[in-house]
Motif scaffolding. Structure first.
Motif, PDB file in Angstrom:
ATOM      1  N   UNK A   1       0.692  -1.063  -0.092  1.00 59.24           N
ATOM      2  CA  UNK A   1      -0.205   0.067   0.122  1.00 59.24           C
ATOM      3  C   UNK A   1       0.969   1.415   0.240  1.00 59.24           C
ATOM      4  N   UNK A   2       0.334   2.195  -0.697  1.00 59.26           N
ATOM      5  CA  UNK A   2       1.302   3.385  -0.785  1.00 59.26           C
ATOM      6  C   UNK A   2       0.927   4.295   0.401  1.00 59.26           C
ATOM      7  N   UNK A   3       1.575   3.948   1.600  1.00 62.61           N
ATOM      8  CA  UNK A   3       1.595   4.609   2.749  1.00 62.61           C
ATOM      9  C   UNK A   3       1.381   6.295   2.703  1.00 62.61           C
ATOM     10  N   UNK A   4       2.378   6.621   1.903  1.00 63.24           N
ATOM     11  CA  UNK A   4       2.576   8.219   1.681  1.00 63.24           C
ATOM     12  C   UNK A   4       1.303   9.103   1.132  1.00 63.24           C
ATOM     13  N   UNK A   5       0.454   8.172   0.368  1.00 67.39           N
ATOM     14  CA  UNK A   5      -0.735   8.692   0.045  1.00 67.39           C
ATOM     15  C   UNK A   5      -1.890   8.636   0.923  1.00 67.39           C
ATOM     16  N   UNK A   6      -1.552   8.197   2.112  1.00 66.07           N
ATOM     17  CA  UNK A   6      -2.989   7.880   3.198  1.00 66.07           C
ATOM     18  C   UNK A   6      -3.028   9.071   3.908  1.00 66.07           C
ATOM     19  N   UNK A   7      -4.116   9.469   4.275  1.00 70.07           N
ATOM     20  CA  UNK A   7      -4.348  10.449   5.202  1.00 70.07           C
ATOM     21  C   UNK A   7      -4.402   9.738   6.664  1.00 70.07           C
ATOM     22  N   UNK A   8      -4.183  10.563   7.742  1.00 73.78           N
ATOM     23  CA  UNK A   8      -4.318   9.969   9.038  1.00 73.78           C
ATOM     24  C   UNK A   8      -5.300   8.858   9.286  1.00 73.78           C
ATOM     25  N   UNK A   9      -6.714   9.192   8.885  1.00 71.93           N
ATOM     26  CA  UNK A   9      -7.572   8.166   9.027  1.00 71.93           C
ATOM     27  C   UNK A   9      -7.256   7.074   8.140  1.00 71.93           C
ATOM     28  N   UNK A  10      -6.834   7.055   6.851  1.00 72.10           N
ATOM     29  CA  UNK A  10      -6.552   6.140   6.081  1.00 72.10           C
ATOM     30  C   UNK A  10      -5.389   5.078   6.709  1.00 72.10           C
ATOM     31  N   UNK A  11      -4.371   5.828   7.234  1.00 65.82           N
ATOM     32  CA  UNK A  11      -3.552   5.010   7.960  1.00 65.82           C
ATOM     33  C   UNK A  11      -4.033   4.331   9.135  1.00 65.82           C
TER      34      UNK A  11
ATOM     35  N   UNK B   1      12.948   8.659   2.141  1.00 66.17           N
ATOM     36  CA  UNK B   1      14.416   8.290   1.602  1.00 66.17           C
ATOM     37  C   UNK B   1      14.883   6.932   1.615  1.00 66.17           C
ATOM     38  N   UNK B   2      14.791   6.506   2.937  1.00 73.20           N
ATOM     39  CA  UNK B   2      15.353   4.958   3.318  1.00 73.20           C
ATOM     40  C   UNK B   2      14.701   3.959   2.700  1.00 73.20           C
ATOM     41  N   UNK B   3      13.308   4.069   2.341  1.00 72.29           N
ATOM     42  CA  UNK B   3      12.486   3.081   1.689  1.00 72.29           C
ATOM     43  C   UNK B   3      12.514   2.969   0.434  1.00 72.29           C
ATOM     44  N   UNK B   4      13.078   4.159  -0.501  1.00 71.65           N
ATOM     45  CA  UNK B   4      12.701   4.436  -1.739  1.00 71.65           C
ATOM     46  C   UNK B   4      11.398   4.858  -2.137  1.00 71.65           C
ATOM     47  N   UNK B   5      10.629   5.678  -1.316  1.00 68.37           N
ATOM     48  CA  UNK B   5       9.359   6.127  -1.606  1.00 68.37           C
ATOM     49  C   UNK B   5       8.408   5.095  -1.630  1.00 68.37           C
ATOM     50  N   UNK B   6       7.136   5.375  -2.347  1.00 68.51           N
ATOM     51  CA  UNK B   6       5.978   4.538  -2.048  1.00 68.51           C
ATOM     52  C   UNK B   6       6.237   3.064  -2.375  1.00 68.51           C
ATOM     53  N   UNK B   7       7.263   2.781  -3.220  1.00 68.07           N
ATOM     54  CA  UNK B   7       7.423   1.302  -3.586  1.00 68.07           C
ATOM     55  C   UNK B   7       7.864   0.644  -2.302  1.00 68.07           C
TER      56      UNK B   7
END
Length: 258
Positions: A125-135, A170-176
């Motif tokens: 799941x693209x964690x960075x695209x989730x808002x707090x409720x989505x997380x 940075x460490x995870x390489x972004x959404x991937x």
């Protein structure tokens, strides 16, 4: 690099060392695991460089870099028979550590809902695209219990959380959040491995977890019911029982006294 690491050390001086590795949420998310093990074992809980306002060296840009730093730490401390426990990103780091451990310093690893590999048909799941409720909804079995309204969080804390997310990106390489070279390398990891998964995790699903476990040469897969991405927070008793059982089954090497 290791001299710059931020470490919380607890527990007795003697015993099997335990290294606890946190995920994107920072060391607070695994503090209960460190506290649990520190009752009987020397326990190390690092804050990954870049989290909670700690400096991240320019050359530290990959999970493999971070794993190399922690492996150097084990060597410099003359630690052996080490149990490594990692959650989420920390599980990825633990897997990288085990793959890079040519000296046999690690005698067991636990990876809890880790990211890091690619599984066809089971995207992360693209964690960075989730808002707090989505997380909350994707990461927890009981989303209402763990949802935090950003409006209730102090500005200073929000700044820390933003910094943590920047370091994670940075460490995870972004959404991937994966390294295509990792899964093939895990086949060479022969130390006993416990792959723990929250049944309700929708960041990385149990089906993804089952494939993760199958990637190792010597892994057992366990699902924790009524838990999501952080099973130790939602179901501590069930999770700690599995951790304790695994710790008792593994290890036993003499610790280097130097």
């Amino acid at each position: 690099m290791t001299s710059e690491l931020t470490l919380t050390e607890s527990g007795p001086a003697a015993g099997r060392p335990v290294l606890v590795l946190h995920g994107g949420g920072g060391p607070a998310t695994v503090a209960s695991i460190a506290e649990h093990f520190a009752a009987t074992a020397p326990t190390l809980l690092p804050t990954h460089p870049g989290w909670n306002g700690t400096p991240r060296p320019d050359g530290l840009t990959r999970v493999a870099d971070l794993a190399a730093a922690y492996l150097r730490l084990l060597r410099e401390r003359h630690l052996s028979d080490v149990l490594v426990v990692g959650s989420s990103l920390g599980g990825w780091i633990a897997a990288e550590l085990a793959a890079a451990d040519t000296q046999g310093l690690i005698s067991g690893i636990v990876v809890m809902d880790p990211v890091g590999i690619e599984v066809e048909g089971e995207p992360i799941r693209d964690f960075f695209a989730l808002d707090p409720r989505g997380v909350a909804e994707y990461a927890y079995h009981d989303s209402d219990r763990f949802y935090v309204d950003p409006a209730t969080v102090p500005a200073e804390r929000l700044a820390v959380l933003r910094g943590n997310m920047a370091a994670l990106r940075v460490l995870s390489g972004g959404p991937a959040m994966s390294d295509p070279t990792l899964r093939p390398r895990l086949a060479a990891v022969t130390v006993p491995t416990l792959v723990l998964w929250g049944e309700s995790d929708r960041i990385v699903t149990p089906a993804y977890g089952k494939e993760y476990a199958a990637s190792f040469a010597n892994a057992r897969f366990e699902v924790v019911a009524e838990a999501g991405h952080l099973p130790h927070l939602e179901q501590p008793a069930r999770t700690f029982a599995l951790l304790d059982g695994f710790a008792a089954e593994t290890g036993g090497h003499v610790r280097d006294p130097r």
